[in-house]
Motif scaffolding. Structure first.
Motif, PDB file in Angstrom:
ATOM      1  N   PHE A  84     138.762  99.631  20.688  1.00 54.13           N
ATOM      2  CA  PHE A  84     137.483 100.219  20.672  1.00 54.13           C
ATOM      3  C   PHE A  84     136.903  99.505  19.387  1.00 54.13           C
ATOM      4  O   PHE A  84     137.342 100.144  18.251  1.00 54.13           O
ATOM      5  N   GLU A 126     136.612  88.533  23.079  1.00 51.44           N
ATOM      6  CA  GLU A 126     136.135  88.538  21.477  1.00 51.44           C
ATOM      7  C   GLU A 126     136.722  87.878  20.585  1.00 51.44           C
ATOM      8  O   GLU A 126     136.209  87.655  19.489  1.00 51.44           O
ATOM      9  N   ASN A 177     134.432  91.671  29.198  1.00 52.78           N
ATOM     10  CA  ASN A 177     134.355  93.232  29.162  1.00 52.78           C
ATOM     11  C   ASN A 177     134.731  93.741  30.480  1.00 52.78           C
ATOM     12  O   ASN A 177     133.919  93.586  31.414  1.00 52.78           O
ATOM     13  N   ASN A 187     133.463 103.734  25.934  1.00 52.25           N
ATOM     14  CA  ASN A 187     132.979 102.442  26.033  1.00 52.25           C
ATOM     15  C   ASN A 187     131.473 102.607  26.417  1.00 52.25           C
ATOM     16  O   ASN A 187     131.084 103.404  27.318  1.00 52.25           O
ATOM     17  N   PHE A 188     130.681 101.475  26.505  1.00 52.89           N
ATOM     18  CA  PHE A 188     129.529 101.502  26.934  1.00 52.89           C
ATOM     19  C   PHE A 188     129.259 102.086  28.083  1.00 52.89           C
ATOM     20  O   PHE A 188     128.426 102.999  28.167  1.00 52.89           O
ATOM     21  N   PRO A 203     122.621 106.509  23.469  1.00 55.50           N
ATOM     22  CA  PRO A 203     122.674 105.516  22.183  1.00 55.50           C
ATOM     23  C   PRO A 203     122.587 103.984  22.346  1.00 55.50           C
ATOM     24  O   PRO A 203     123.999 103.274  22.333  1.00 55.50           O
ATOM     25  N   TYR A 205     122.390 100.232  20.835  1.00 56.56           N
ATOM     26  CA  TYR A 205     122.566  99.498  19.639  1.00 56.56           C
ATOM     27  C   TYR A 205     121.397  98.671  19.414  1.00 56.56           C
ATOM     28  O   TYR A 205     121.100  97.568  20.389  1.00 56.56           O
ATOM     29  N   ARG A 212     126.755  90.980  27.570  1.00 60.02           N
ATOM     30  CA  ARG A 212     128.066  91.138  27.831  1.00 60.02           C
ATOM     31  C   ARG A 212     128.522  90.503  29.232  1.00 60.02           C
ATOM     32  O   ARG A 212     127.731  90.441  30.040  1.00 60.02           O
ATOM     33  N   ASN A 247     122.343  94.576  27.718  1.00 63.58           N
ATOM     34  CA  ASN A 247     122.876  96.033  27.722  1.00 63.58           C
ATOM     35  C   ASN A 247     121.530  96.653  28.259  1.00 63.58           C
ATOM     36  O   ASN A 247     121.788  97.715  28.780  1.00 63.58           O
ATOM     37  N   ARG A 271     125.521  98.328  15.645  1.00 60.00           N
ATOM     38  CA  ARG A 271     126.854  98.522  14.942  1.00 60.00           C
ATOM     39  C   ARG A 271     126.765  97.249  13.892  1.00 60.00           C
ATOM     40  O   ARG A 271     126.316  96.388  14.375  1.00 60.00           O
ATOM     41  N   HIS A 274     127.465  93.363  14.866  1.00 61.02           N
ATOM     42  CA  HIS A 274     127.533  93.380  16.323  1.00 61.02           C
ATOM     43  C   HIS A 274     127.469  91.812  17.018  1.00 61.02           C
ATOM     44  O   HIS A 274     126.494  91.136  16.704  1.00 61.02           O
ATOM     45  N   TYR A 330     127.955 108.733  15.635  1.00 59.44           N
ATOM     46  CA  TYR A 330     126.492 108.769  16.185  1.00 59.44           C
ATOM     47  C   TYR A 330     125.435 109.844  15.548  1.00 59.44           C
ATOM     48  O   TYR A 330     124.307 109.779  15.679  1.00 59.44           O
TER      49      TYR A 330
END
Ligand code: TYD
Length: 334
Positions: A84, A126, A177, A187-188, A203, A205, A212, A247, A271, A274, A330
């Motif tokens: 993560f 990634e 992802n 995770n998201f 939340p 970002y 993704r 996202n 983040r 990011h 957060y």
């Protein structure tokens, strides 16, 4: 076939273990997992009673935990990793240890105790870093930009070096992802689904326009099985869902699916570091006959339903240690 599945109690690892156990009831499966906060014994309930299944509690960084399991093993499939990104920003220690030293330990143990065995090593998209244009092919340079992806790149570069210098029998997989059942709710996608169910803010970002390339976990499992059957030893294979979404769109779909007001989505401080976009060219894997099975939106609906029906699985995971992480990460954002 005799498999050693390391990290088999985690998200992708347990999906793979259940998938293989269903499909190949005659295969012997050993799962080695250290049961960190994401490794859950309950993810393996479906296979626990099976005759040819063994669960071993242990750490891939400890040779004494790995070596005794290796004699007679045909494939080691390495899912064991810290994964993560946000936690790797807070503290990268465990990432460097498991994602680099752990891979090294597995390979050294394999060279001594299962010289005929092969390694299917899970890396990540990634490792290419952010991809602003086009889609990364396997020959693209590695340019990881956060401590998680740098650790994963370190691990897989060690695998490449063993392939090159020791003729080590391995295949490297770089999935995009993953999402689906049993993903830890940090995770998201699972965070947003479970927060929405708990009537908490979602939340998002930065500007929420990051992209993704989404891959349903079962499609990933099918791809990995295919690599064991038809993949070329020494090669790297991208596994991309080919479903690029911003996202913010995914967040809105989750709200829509659950009948939650989109006002629950809160743009929060980004983040650090990011990566803007990931996108993979999966032509090499497609040439073996692989393709994702259903469109992203259908799989997202199925995933939302799974979390709605499995509150008992995720609710306890959002208390205790996770609550403290949530507060720290957060707290100032929300
Ligand atoms: P994540 O699931 O952490 O995967 P990745 O390793 O690709 O970063 O995050 C997926 C995307 O969602 C990524 O662009 C970061 C974003 N995100 C948010 O906007 N808010 C969040 O709270 C989280 C966890 C992720």
């Amino acid at each position: 076939m005799n498999l050693l599945i390391t990290g088999g109690a985690g998200f992708i690892g347990s999906n793979f273990t259940r998938y293989i156990a269903r499909k190949h009831p005659d295969w012997k499966i050993i799962v080695l997992d250290k049961l960190n906060y994401r490794g859950r014994r309950e993810n393996l309930l479906e296979v626990e009673g099976r005759l040819k299944f063994h669960f071993i509690h242990g750490d891939i960084c400890i040779e004494g935990d790995v070596a005794p399991l290796l004699p007679g093993i045909d494939w080691v499939i390495n899912f064991a990793a810290e994964t993560f990104v946000d936690r790797s920003i807070m503290s990268a220690n465990d990432f460097v240890r498991t994602d680099v030293l752990g891979v090294f330990t597995i390979m050294e143990a394999m060279r001594e105790h299962s010289p005929e065995g092969r390694l299917l090593h899970l890396s990540t998209d990634e490792v290419y870093g952010e991809i602003l244009k086009g889609k990364a092919g396997e020959d693209w340079p590695l340019a990881p930009r956060n401590p998680y992806s740098a650790s994963k790149a370190g691990g897989e570069m060690l695998v490449s070096s063993y392939i090159n210098t020791h003729n080590f029998a391995a295949i490297i997989a770089r999935p995009s992802n993953n999402f689906g059942p049993h993903q830890f709710p940090e995770n998201f996608i699972p965070l947003f689904i479970t927060n929405a169910l708990e009537k908490k803010p979602l939340p998002l970002y930065g500007d929420g326009r990051q992209v993704r390339d989404w891959l349903f976990v079962e499609d990933c499992c099918v791809a990995l099985e295919m690599l064991m059957e038809k993949g070329e030893l020494g090669e790297v294979y991208n596994i991309g869902g080919g479903e690029e979404r911003e996202n913010i769109l995914v967040a809105e779909l989750i709200c829509q699916e659950l009948g939650v007001d989109k006002k629950a989505i809160k743009l929060v401080k980004d983040r650090p570091g990011h990566d803007r976009r990931y996108a993979l060219d999966s032509g090499r894997l497609a040439s073996l006959g692989w393709a994702p099975s259903k469109p992203f939106e259908e799989r997202l609906t199925e995933t939302v339903r799974w979390y709605v029906e499995n509150v008992d699985w995720w609710k306890p995971l959002k208390s205790g240690e996770y609550k403290e992480f949530y507060r720290q990460w957060y707290g100032e954002r929300l």
